[in-house]
Design a protein around this motif. Structure first.
Motif, PDB file in Angstrom:
ATOM      1  N   PHE A 144       0.829  -1.197   0.000  1.00 46.26           N
ATOM      2  CA  PHE A 144       0.000   0.000   0.000  1.00 46.26           C
ATOM      3  C   PHE A 144       0.868   1.254   0.000  1.00 46.26           C
ATOM      4  CE2 PHE A 144      -2.355  -3.402   1.926  1.00 46.26           C
ATOM      5  CZ  PHE A 144      -3.636  -3.264   1.429  1.00 46.26           C
ATOM      6  N   SER A 145       0.383   2.264  -0.694  1.00 49.16           N
ATOM      7  CA  SER A 145       1.037   3.576  -0.661  1.00 49.16           C
ATOM      8  C   SER A 145       0.561   4.310   0.588  1.00 49.16           C
ATOM      9  CB  SER A 145       0.707   4.369  -1.929  1.00 49.16           C
ATOM     10  OG  SER A 145       1.177   3.693  -3.075  1.00 49.16           O
ATOM     11  N   ASN A 158     -10.368   2.683   3.251  1.00 48.27           N
ATOM     12  CA  ASN A 158     -10.119   3.440   2.021  1.00 48.27           C
ATOM     13  C   ASN A 158      -8.618   3.582   1.750  1.00 48.27           C
ATOM     14  OD1 ASN A 158     -12.960   3.967   1.650  1.00 48.27           O
ATOM     15  ND2 ASN A 158     -12.781   5.537   3.244  1.00 48.27           N
ATOM     16  N   ASP A 160      -4.942   3.097  -0.068  1.00 50.07           N
ATOM     17  CA  ASP A 160      -4.433   3.270  -1.425  1.00 50.07           C
ATOM     18  C   ASP A 160      -3.464   2.133  -1.743  1.00 50.07           C
ATOM     19  OD1 ASP A 160      -3.697   4.273  -3.880  1.00 50.07           O
ATOM     20  OD2 ASP A 160      -2.423   5.867  -3.072  1.00 50.07           O
ATOM     21  N   THR A 161      -3.923   1.164  -2.530  1.00 51.51           N
ATOM     22  CA  THR A 161      -3.049   0.053  -2.912  1.00 51.51           C
ATOM     23  C   THR A 161      -1.944   0.553  -3.834  1.00 51.51           C
ATOM     24  OG1 THR A 161      -4.546  -0.512  -4.731  1.00 51.51           O
ATOM     25  CG2 THR A 161      -4.827  -1.714  -2.646  1.00 51.51           C
ATOM     26  N   THR A 163      -0.742  -0.536  -6.591  1.00 52.41           N
ATOM     27  CA  THR A 163      -1.174  -0.484  -7.986  1.00 52.41           C
ATOM     28  C   THR A 163      -2.648  -0.880  -8.044  1.00 52.41           C
ATOM     29  OG1 THR A 163      -0.429  -2.770  -8.325  1.00 52.41           O
ATOM     30  CG2 THR A 163       1.097  -1.015  -8.936  1.00 52.41           C
ATOM     31  N   PRO A 164      -3.363  -0.489  -9.090  1.00 55.89           N
ATOM     32  CA  PRO A 164      -4.784  -0.826  -9.201  1.00 55.89           C
ATOM     33  C   PRO A 164      -5.003  -2.132  -9.949  1.00 55.89           C
ATOM     34  CG  PRO A 164      -4.211   0.720 -10.920  1.00 55.89           C
ATOM     35  CD  PRO A 164      -2.948   0.479 -10.117  1.00 55.89           C
ATOM     36  N   GLY A 165      -6.193  -2.691  -9.776  1.00 52.00           N
ATOM     37  CA  GLY A 165      -6.635  -3.782 -10.634  1.00 52.00           C
ATOM     38  C   GLY A 165      -6.051  -5.137 -10.321  1.00 52.00           C
ATOM     39  N   ARG A 173       3.246  -3.944 -14.257  1.00 53.20           N
ATOM     40  CA  ARG A 173       3.089  -3.363 -12.919  1.00 53.20           C
ATOM     41  C   ARG A 173       4.424  -3.227 -12.170  1.00 53.20           C
ATOM     42  NH1 ARG A 173      -0.888  -1.081 -14.277  1.00 53.20           N
ATOM     43  NH2 ARG A 173      -3.032  -1.592 -13.662  1.00 53.20           N
ATOM     44  N   PRO A 204      -4.834  -6.009  -6.439  1.00 55.43           N
ATOM     45  CA  PRO A 204      -4.173  -4.706  -6.506  1.00 55.43           C
ATOM     46  C   PRO A 204      -3.001  -4.614  -5.532  1.00 55.43           C
ATOM     47  CG  PRO A 204      -6.245  -4.521  -5.303  1.00 55.43           C
ATOM     48  CD  PRO A 204      -6.187  -5.914  -5.852  1.00 55.43           C
ATOM     49  N   GLY A 205      -1.806  -4.422  -6.081  1.00 55.34           N
ATOM     50  CA  GLY A 205      -0.626  -4.221  -5.248  1.00 55.34           C
ATOM     51  C   GLY A 205      -0.124  -5.459  -4.545  1.00 55.34           C
ATOM     52  N   ASN A 248      -9.087  -8.122   2.747  1.00 54.24           N
ATOM     53  CA  ASN A 248     -10.279  -7.583   2.108  1.00 54.24           C
ATOM     54  C   ASN A 248     -11.160  -8.744   1.669  1.00 54.24           C
ATOM     55  OD1 ASN A 248     -11.997  -6.625  -0.198  1.00 54.24           O
ATOM     56  ND2 ASN A 248     -10.971  -4.672   0.226  1.00 54.24           N
TER      57      ASN A 248
END
Length: 452
Positions: A144-145, A158, A160-161, A163-165, A173, A204-205, A248
């Protein structure tokens, strides 16, 4: 190097401090930075450490249900000993000299709660039987960022991973995060935790790494160091890595699969392989496999030690739910890989990335040896197809409480690891369940807050 050689090395290199650490019951590294003189002085008799490290949980909250230590004992010191064979340097911390330690005493006795000492006892039994245990653990984890501070500020929501997807085995990636990606691979290898492969997984990530196989103790050391090292390297890039089994509900979980085989003492012969067997499996491997299947319900908390572990062990989540095995089958609890003689091995797929490697590897090896000692027959047929639908020989416990209660009363668990360890470990798992049972979750708030 021995003590004299290490002392000479530290003097020659003008190294005036050393870092050492050991794993607690949750696999969390605890340790200190100490002066060179204190380090050398403690190599004979050990280093005193407040035994609260075996009397509190991963959040440093003291247990109220264990006998080993507590307010009733006054939390005295217990002595840990540094293993000189674990010497390495931390390249991302100015090449700080580092060692692992455990609580095995000079007479062979150990603190029952020390995971590394427990594994050493199991390995000795294995080697006394004439086997060399070769192991490796692989891990998936999410990045995660975020920082520890931002996680707290956001209430772990909420996030922020990195990378997305969903992009498993992506070449794109990692190139978008190339500084972090290559730093992981290169720094871990310099740290003597050699990585065999590193790639993105679906999510993601999320990354996955396979650590090179080694003797069982070195493999557990490497796996334990890997998790902390990844977190430290990630933080240098403004990234937080998590080894939760399932962070998640809508995304895949994170595994910590264990690969293992038994070899001749000189490591010239893979004793799991047979040229004459129709499935290329030796009798040793069949007994070992049968032992793991038989012991699995008795030892599940050693593979799945947290509340969160069981959120991953659900149908369709790339993690097993049944007592099953199969050939190259990723839906079963145990996967036989036998494409070549050298690669023939067993993969134990129950563990998630949240495992304590020392305990998970100890469980795998001890239960396999139990099968060999007792010449257990492989009576459970291999599963062909969907292992989730093959519950004929049992299903895994669905939560930590069920698993801990079963282990606590298990004669098999006590035979393999001793009553003192079983009682202490299962009491810590019951404590974990009690803390969870008192918590009010987001799910409850969303479901009941307005409507009920």
């Amino acid at each position: 190097m021995d003590k004299q050689q290490i002392a000479a090395y530290l003097q020659e290199k003008n190294i005036d401090h050393v870092k050492f650490a050991f794993a607690d019951i949750d696999g969390v590294l605890r340790g200190k930075l100490i002066h060179r003189d204190k380090f050398l002085d403690g190599l004979k008799d050990g280093f005193g450490f407040c035994d609260v490290v075996f009397g509190w949980d991963s959040a440093d909250v003291c247990y109220d249900n264990v006998e080993l230590t507590g307010w009733h004992t006054g939390y005295p010191d217990k002595y840990c000993r540094i293993d000189l064979n674990t010497m390495r340097h931390i390249p991302w911390q100015n090449d700080t000299t580092f060692f692992l330690a455990d609580f095995t005493q000079s007479d062979g006795s150990a603190v029952p709660a020390c995971p590394r000492s427990l594994l050493k006892k199991v390995i000795k039994q294995c080697e006394d039987m004439g086997y060399h245990p070769e192991f490796s653990q692989e891990f998936e984890w999410f990045n995660f960022s975020e920082s520890p501070k931002s996680l707290q500020e956001k209430g772990f929501a909420n996030l922020d991973t990195l990378t997305p997807g969903m992009f498993g085995y992506s070449i794109l990636r990692p190139s978008q995060q190339s500084a972090f990606y290559y730093d992981l691979f290169n720094q871990l290898n310099k740290f003597n935790v050699p990585i065999e492969g590193l790639h993105t997984e679906t999510g993601p990530g999320v990354y996955e790494a396979a650590i090179q196989h080694d003797h069982a103790l070195a493999a557990a050391d490497n796996a334990t160091l890997f998790k902390t090292a990844v977190k430290e390297i990630a933080s240098l890039h403004g990234i937080t890595a998590t080894f939760m089994a399932k962070w998640n509900a809508d995304l895949p979980g994170c595994s910590g699969h264990i690969h293992q085989s038994l070899w001749s003492k000189d490591k010239s012969q893979n004793l799991f392989s047979s040229a004459t067997d129709a499935n290329k499996m030796s009798d040793v491997m069949k007994h070992y496999l049968a032992g793991q299947l038989y012991c699995l319900p008795h030892l599940l908390p050693m593979y799945a030690p947290t509340i969160n572990s069981y959120k991953r062990l659900v149908e369709g989540a790339w993690a097993p739910t049944t007592v099953t095995w199969g050939f190259d089958n990723r839906t079963t609890a145990l996967r036989v890989i036998n494409d070549t003689v050298g690669h023939t091995r067993l993969e134990t797929r129950i563990p998630g990335s949240d495992t304590n490697p020392y305990l998970a590897i100890a469980a795998a090896l001890a239960s396999g040896l139990y099968g060999i000692k007792n010449k257990l027959e492989l009576t459970i047929p291999n599963t062909v197809g969907n292992g989730y639908k093959d519950a004929a020989h049992g299903i895994l416990h669905t939560n930590l409480k069920e698993a801990a209660v079963a282990m606590q009363s298990s004669d098999i668990a006590k035979e393999l690891f001793g009553d003192d360890f079983v009682q202490h470990f299962t009491q810590t798992r019951m404590w974990e369940w009690r803390q969870y049972s008192k918590a009010v979750t987001d799910w409850e708030l969303k479901r009941y807050f307005e409507i009920i």
